[in-house]
Design a protein around this motif. Structure first.
Motif, PDB file in Angstrom:
ATOM      1  N   HIS A 202       0.817  -1.214   0.000  1.00  0.00           N
ATOM      2  CA  HIS A 202       0.000   0.000   0.000  1.00  0.00           C
ATOM      3  C   HIS A 202       0.853   1.266   0.000  1.00  0.00           C
ATOM      4  N   ARG A 203       2.139   1.150   0.352  1.00  0.00           N
ATOM      5  CA  ARG A 203       3.048   2.305   0.306  1.00  0.00           C
ATOM      6  C   ARG A 203       4.191   2.069  -0.682  1.00  0.00           C
ATOM      7  N   THR A 204       3.897   1.274  -1.704  1.00  0.00           N
ATOM      8  CA  THR A 204       4.891   0.922  -2.726  1.00  0.00           C
ATOM      9  C   THR A 204       4.385   1.310  -4.108  1.00  0.00           C
ATOM     10  N   VAL A 205       5.295   1.825  -4.933  1.00  0.00           N
ATOM     11  CA  VAL A 205       5.017   2.058  -6.350  1.00  0.00           C
ATOM     12  C   VAL A 205       5.991   1.198  -7.136  1.00  0.00           C
ATOM     13  N   MET A 206       5.490   0.441  -8.105  1.00  0.00           N
ATOM     14  CA  MET A 206       6.341  -0.447  -8.887  1.00  0.00           C
ATOM     15  C   MET A 206       6.340  -0.028 -10.360  1.00  0.00           C
ATOM     16  N   PHE A 207       7.546   0.071 -10.929  1.00  0.00           N
ATOM     17  CA  PHE A 207       7.720   0.276 -12.363  1.00  0.00           C
ATOM     18  C   PHE A 207       8.475  -0.938 -12.893  1.00  0.00           C
ATOM     19  N   VAL A 208       7.856  -1.665 -13.801  1.00  0.00           N
ATOM     20  CA  VAL A 208       8.384  -2.975 -14.196  1.00  0.00           C
ATOM     21  C   VAL A 208       8.522  -3.080 -15.702  1.00  0.00           C
ATOM     22  N   ASN A 209       9.716  -3.461 -16.133  1.00  0.00           N
ATOM     23  CA  ASN A 209       9.962  -3.829 -17.524  1.00  0.00           C
ATOM     24  C   ASN A 209      10.344  -5.304 -17.538  1.00  0.00           C
ATOM     25  N   GLN A 210       9.489  -6.131 -18.140  1.00  0.00           N
ATOM     26  CA  GLN A 210       9.786  -7.555 -18.213  1.00  0.00           C
ATOM     27  C   GLN A 210      10.674  -7.854 -19.425  1.00  0.00           C
ATOM     28  N   ALA A 211      11.264  -9.026 -19.400  1.00  0.00           N
ATOM     29  CA  ALA A 211      12.207  -9.393 -20.455  1.00  0.00           C
ATOM     30  C   ALA A 211      11.559  -9.376 -21.835  1.00  0.00           C
ATOM     31  N   SER A 212      10.248  -9.611 -21.887  1.00  0.00           N
ATOM     32  CA  SER A 212       9.538  -9.650 -23.164  1.00  0.00           C
ATOM     33  C   SER A 212       9.044  -8.275 -23.599  1.00  0.00           C
ATOM     34  N   ASP A 213       9.209  -7.251 -22.751  1.00  0.00           N
ATOM     35  CA  ASP A 213       8.744  -5.906 -23.076  1.00  0.00           C
ATOM     36  C   ASP A 213       9.745  -5.194 -23.986  1.00  0.00           C
ATOM     37  N   PRO A 214       9.316  -4.106 -24.636  1.00  0.00           N
ATOM     38  CA  PRO A 214      10.237  -3.355 -25.511  1.00  0.00           C
ATOM     39  C   PRO A 214      11.483  -2.897 -24.772  1.00  0.00           C
ATOM     40  N   LEU A 215      12.603  -2.973 -25.472  1.00  0.00           N
ATOM     41  CA  LEU A 215      13.893  -2.637 -24.878  1.00  0.00           C
ATOM     42  C   LEU A 215      13.949  -1.183 -24.427  1.00  0.00           C
ATOM     43  N   VAL A 216      13.388  -0.278 -25.221  1.00  0.00           N
ATOM     44  CA  VAL A 216      13.483   1.141 -24.890  1.00  0.00           C
ATOM     45  C   VAL A 216      12.758   1.462 -23.590  1.00  0.00           C
ATOM     46  N   GLU A 217      11.714   0.707 -23.266  1.00  0.00           N
ATOM     47  CA  GLU A 217      11.009   0.931 -22.006  1.00  0.00           C
ATOM     48  C   GLU A 217      11.909   0.623 -20.810  1.00  0.00           C
ATOM     49  N   ARG A 218      12.858  -0.262 -21.018  1.00  0.00           N
ATOM     50  CA  ARG A 218      13.789  -0.610 -19.940  1.00  0.00           C
ATOM     51  C   ARG A 218      14.597   0.616 -19.519  1.00  0.00           C
ATOM     52  N   LEU A 219      14.891   1.465 -20.488  1.00  0.00           N
ATOM     53  CA  LEU A 219      15.679   2.649 -20.191  1.00  0.00           C
ATOM     54  C   LEU A 219      14.864   3.724 -19.479  1.00  0.00           C
ATOM     55  N   MET A 220      13.545   3.599 -19.513  1.00  0.00           N
ATOM     56  CA  MET A 220      12.686   4.591 -18.869  1.00  0.00           C
ATOM     57  C   MET A 220      12.482   4.304 -17.380  1.00  0.00           C
ATOM     58  N   ILE A 221      12.693   3.052 -16.967  1.00  0.00           N
ATOM     59  CA  ILE A 221      12.335   2.630 -15.613  1.00  0.00           C
ATOM     60  C   ILE A 221      13.042   3.451 -14.523  1.00  0.00           C
ATOM     61  N   PRO A 222      14.388   3.572 -14.533  1.00  0.00           N
ATOM     62  CA  PRO A 222      15.025   4.349 -13.459  1.00  0.00           C
ATOM     63  C   PRO A 222      14.570   5.799 -13.417  1.00  0.00           C
ATOM     64  N   ASP A 223      14.392   6.424 -14.585  1.00  0.00           N
ATOM     65  CA  ASP A 223      13.993   7.821 -14.615  1.00  0.00           C
ATOM     66  C   ASP A 223      12.597   8.013 -14.021  1.00  0.00           C
ATOM     67  N   MET A 224      11.680   7.108 -14.342  1.00  0.00           N
ATOM     68  CA  MET A 224      10.334   7.202 -13.781  1.00  0.00           C
ATOM     69  C   MET A 224      10.359   7.000 -12.267  1.00  0.00           C
ATOM     70  N   ALA A 225      11.060   5.959 -11.837  1.00  0.00           N
ATOM     71  CA  ALA A 225      11.117   5.654 -10.404  1.00  0.00           C
ATOM     72  C   ALA A 225      11.732   6.809  -9.620  1.00  0.00           C
ATOM     73  N   LEU A 226      12.800   7.387 -10.149  1.00  0.00           N
ATOM     74  CA  LEU A 226      13.499   8.450  -9.424  1.00  0.00           C
ATOM     75  C   LEU A 226      12.728   9.761  -9.461  1.00  0.00           C
ATOM     76  N   ALA A 227      12.001  10.027 -10.547  1.00  0.00           N
ATOM     77  CA  ALA A 227      11.185  11.240 -10.608  1.00  0.00           C
ATOM     78  C   ALA A 227      10.084  11.198  -9.559  1.00  0.00           C
ATOM     79  N   VAL A 228       9.430  10.053  -9.428  1.00  0.00           N
ATOM     80  CA  VAL A 228       8.381   9.891  -8.416  1.00  0.00           C
ATOM     81  C   VAL A 228       8.972   9.983  -7.013  1.00  0.00           C
ATOM     82  N   ALA A 229      10.113   9.339  -6.800  1.00  0.00           N
ATOM     83  CA  ALA A 229      10.747   9.356  -5.483  1.00  0.00           C
ATOM     84  C   ALA A 229      11.126  10.777  -5.078  1.00  0.00           C
ATOM     85  N   GLU A 230      11.718  11.521  -6.005  1.00  0.00           N
ATOM     86  CA  GLU A 230      12.143  12.887  -5.704  1.00  0.00           C
ATOM     87  C   GLU A 230      10.945  13.776  -5.371  1.00  0.00           C
TER      88      GLU A 230
END
Length: 447
Positions: A202-230
């Motif tokens: 209930h106090r967690t946000v998850m951003f997930v790129n699975q192995a079968s997902d587009p490669l470029v989305e993998r590069l978005m994960i840290p930026d999204m997670a850190l923007a929300v955290a900040e």
């Protein structure tokens, strides 16, 4: 996507190379988002990854397969953004920012830009608060400190995801932001179950790129997670713990993108800006003046257990130590927290520093005694004490499944020392020995 107003529309792709397309357009910006609409009506998000005069290269999220050169590119005039509101807690998003947990869409919720600049150093304060993880090998010997950026160095097959999840649901942080890159489904399901079963989802946000997902989305994960955290740390005074796994998968995705752009690689095929890309993300860790904090804990798998590999090598120059996980344990000799001196004996207990040094000193002696025993050398009575201590140390502290609050762990250290050594053999400060050494337990152990 149909609700998004198109700011610039371009037709006729010049080239399609893998998941990268090129189009002639003026006035575009690096990192700008676009929608690529194929001739059959299918559309996908894309991101500007290279500019060469008026030739714009875009990485298509859904891939280049099936695209026609007659496709249309609609530039959106903005960089990638992500939903930010109280409704994101307890939700799971993919690398495009869309929810994947079956919950309601959040189309009307506010959005924030990702991949902004790092914090002004004048707004940073010196780290002084400990994040208690209840993992003894961390809390006792290499404390995790608020605003720290630190990786778990490990290799394939080790339980690094189990350790990361355990730290996540046991740490005394206000909010968890999880970013998974290239996860197989079992790992994704494991993290989700772990956070749900231990009551922190209930106090967690998850951003997930699975192995079968587009490669470029993998590069978005840290930026999204850190923007929300900040945002949570600055505007809501939250103590945010960001968990990212695996940064090697992230680096490999950058390498593949660089190859598609025909860039000249540097060491072992990685691009020359690997350090810069890592630093831009890791430096988001901060204890904000008058606000909350962002602490970053990542997993970095080392191919071939090679610490000189470009990914761990560059990481080590940026981060403030590392937890070295091998053979299912956190190695006390290979691990390091450069910020632990800010909290040991200050945020914990007065005996913490002495206990830490004494326990490691005796464990080092136990390792040497084991070598003597393996080579059939004669062992002294003190060697036998060291061997007993080494066995208890592994059993009580080194197993990553052990969960103990730091004060209980300190008490268990004194108990272990009393079971193996006399007071005179400890070589510790007398006032601490007199205060904490359990005399009765020592007598029962046969002192």
């Amino acid at each position: 996507m149909s609700q998004i107003q198109n700011l610039a529309r371009h037709t006729r792709l010049l080239e399609i190379v893998g998941d990268t397309v090129r189009v002639r357009a003026k006035g575009r910006a690096f990192g700008e988002m676009a929608i690529v609409e194929n001739t059959d009506g299918e559309s996908s998000l894309a991101k500007v990854v290279e500019l060469d005069r008026d030739i714009v290269s875009l990485q298509v999220f859904s891939g280049g397969k099936g695209l026609s050169t007659g496709a249309t590119v609609n530039f959106l005039g903005r960089s990638l953004d992500v939903v930010y509101s109280p409704n994101i807690l307890g939700r799971i998003f993919r690398g495009s920012g869309d929810p994947i947990d079956g919950g309601p869409e959040l189309k009307t919720d506010p959005r924030i830009q990702v991949a902004g600049p790092t914090v002004n150093p004048a707004m940073r304060v010196m780290p002084t608060h400990m994040i208690e993880t209840k993992v003894p090998m961390i809390d006792l010997f290499n404390c995790l400190v608020e605003s720290q950026k630190i990786p778990i160095f490990s290799v394939a097959g080790e339980p690094y995801n189990e350790l990361l999840a355990r730290i996540g649901f046991q740490a005394n942080a206000d909010v968890l932001v999880f970013g998974g890159m290239g996860l197989i489904f079992d790992d994704y399901h494991f993290f989700r179950d772990a956070f749900e079963s231990h009551g922190v989802f209930h106090r967690t946000v998850m951003f997930v790129n699975q192995a079968s997902d587009p490669l470029v989305e993998r590069l978005m994960i840290p930026d999204m997670a850190l923007a929300v955290a900040e945002k949570m740390a600055v505007e809501e005074n939250q103590r945010v713990l960001v968990l990212l796994t695996d940064m090697t998968a992230y680096a490999d995705a950058m390498k593949e993108l660089g190859v598609a752009q025909e860039r000249i690689p540097a060491v072992r095929g990685y691009m020359g800006d690997l350090y810069t890309q890592f630093a831009q993300r890791y430096e988001k860790a901060c204890d904000f003046k008058g606000a909350g904090s962002v602490t970053i804990l990542t997993v970095t798998t080392m191919p071939g257990d090679d610490v000189t590999h470009p990914v761990p090598d560059n990481t080590g120059y940026i981060t403030e130590g590392q937890f070295y996980l091998h053979d299912g344990i956190i190695d006390p000799f290979g691990s390091l927290s450069r910020l632990k001196q800010h909290v040991i004996g200050k945020a914990t207990r007065e005996d913490h520093g002495q206990i830490m040094n004494t326990m490691i000193r005796f464990y080092s002696g136990a390792v040497e005694a084991q070598k003597k025993q393996a080579m059939a050398f004669e062992l002294s009575p003190f060697d036998h004490k060291l061997l007993k201590f080494g066995g208890l140390f592994k059993q009580r502290f080194m197993d990553i499944a052990v969960s103990l609050p730091v004060i209980e762990a300190l008490d268990l250290c004194w108990q272990t020392l009393a079971e193996c050594f006399s007071k005179d053999e400890l070589l510790m400060k007398k006032n601490l020995v007199d205060k904490f050494y359990p005399e009765q337990l020592a007598a029962e152990a046969g002192e």
